[in-house]
Design a protein around this motif. Structure first.
Motif: not given
Length: 284
Positions: A155-160, A196-200, A205-207, A212-216
């Motif tokens: 349940s986490a997006v891990t990144h640097a 891509g047209d839109v940078a994120w 991304y986590a939000a 979409q998953t309905g969970r945090e």
């Protein structure tokens, strides 16, 4: 004359061939593959197959013909002599007198080690004197959305990447740009910065994953060193883990924001939103 696609059974190559078949007769398309069995379905549809391997330069001897348009899709074996592999294709294309060689490179803004092989290949291509097109592809949505299992497990997006943003797009978007170059006119000796047209950001991304998953799904920013260790712990060879973590360091510096508009212009449509790729990844 053929339109020749190397790496044709790879992730990007498949998209390119499929989109080419919507625009030109199958017998005008040659798919270069290492394993013909993987392209049996393409052969059945009338695509010509050629068997060659980047690591065996002699397999490209006589493969191209004068007037061919060639898409050289960069090799995927990071850490190998990719420049040498690509040069074998460039040399064979020059010997044949092809009309155009397009190469899938990396954005000019990217300074990460991952870009070194692309810069070396670009140099070899320009020095060859061949008519060229540089397709400087930004990051792919699928780099993130095709492997959501660990993200969902923890349940986490891990990144640097800190608060850095990414102008990613789908493989199908980048394929559409390549097809436009291969089937259109006036692309000789051109360089396109593609994104891509839109940078994120990873927080966004986590939000979106949470929505979409309905969970945090929380955002878990870590240092490059820690991220390298996590990737190595997940089974990646240490040098490859360091290269991938190095891309996140580039993201933090803004090096994967590509705002030229070249990709949507070449594709003739807006690029695919990251939300669509997430939806596809969750279904997959």
């Amino acid at each position: 004359m053929s339109i020749v696609v190397t790496g044709a059974t790879g992730h990007l190559g498949r998209h390119v061939v499929e989109q080419l078949l919507e625009k030109v007769p199958a017998d005008q398309v040659t798919a270069v593959v290492r394993t013909p069995e993987k392209a049996a379905d393409l052969a059945e549809r009338g695509v010509k197959l050629a068997v060659a391997d980047y690591s065996a330069p002699e397999t490209f001897d006589g493969l191209f013909a004068a007037g061919d348009k060639v898409l050289l899709i960069s090799g995927s074996e990071v850490g190998n002599d990719r420049v040498g592999q690509h040069k074998a294709v460039i040399d064979a294309a020059k010997a044949a007198g092809v009309a155009l060689l397009a190469y899938t490179s990396a954005p000019s803004s990217l300074t990460a080690a991952l870009a070194d092989d692309h810069r070396g290949t670009e140099k070899a291509l320009l020095e060859s004197g061949l008519p060229y097109t540089l397709l400087r592809n930004g990051w792919y949505h699928e780099n993130y959305t095709e492997n959501l299992a660990p993200v969902l497990e923890h349940s986490a997006v891990t990144h640097a990447a800190g608060t850095g943003r990414v102008s990613s797009a789908s493989r199908a978007d980048y394929a559409a740009a390549a097809v436009a170059v291969l089937t259109g006119e006036g692309h000789e000796n051109q360089t396109y910065e593609l994104g891509g047209d839109v940078a994120w950001s990873f927080a966004e991304y986590a939000a979106e994953l949470s929505r979409q998953t309905g969970r945090e799904i929380v955002e878990n920013p870590v240092s490059v060193e820690v991220f390298t260790g996590i990737l190595a712990g997940a089974g990646l060879p240490e040098p490859v883990a360091a290269i991938i973590a190095g891309v996140d360091a580039s993201v933090e510096k803004g090096e994967l924001v590509v705002d030229s508009g070249d990709l949507s212009r070449l594709a003739g449509r807006p690029t695919t939103p990251i939300s669509e790729a997430i939806a596809a990844g969750l279904k997959g």
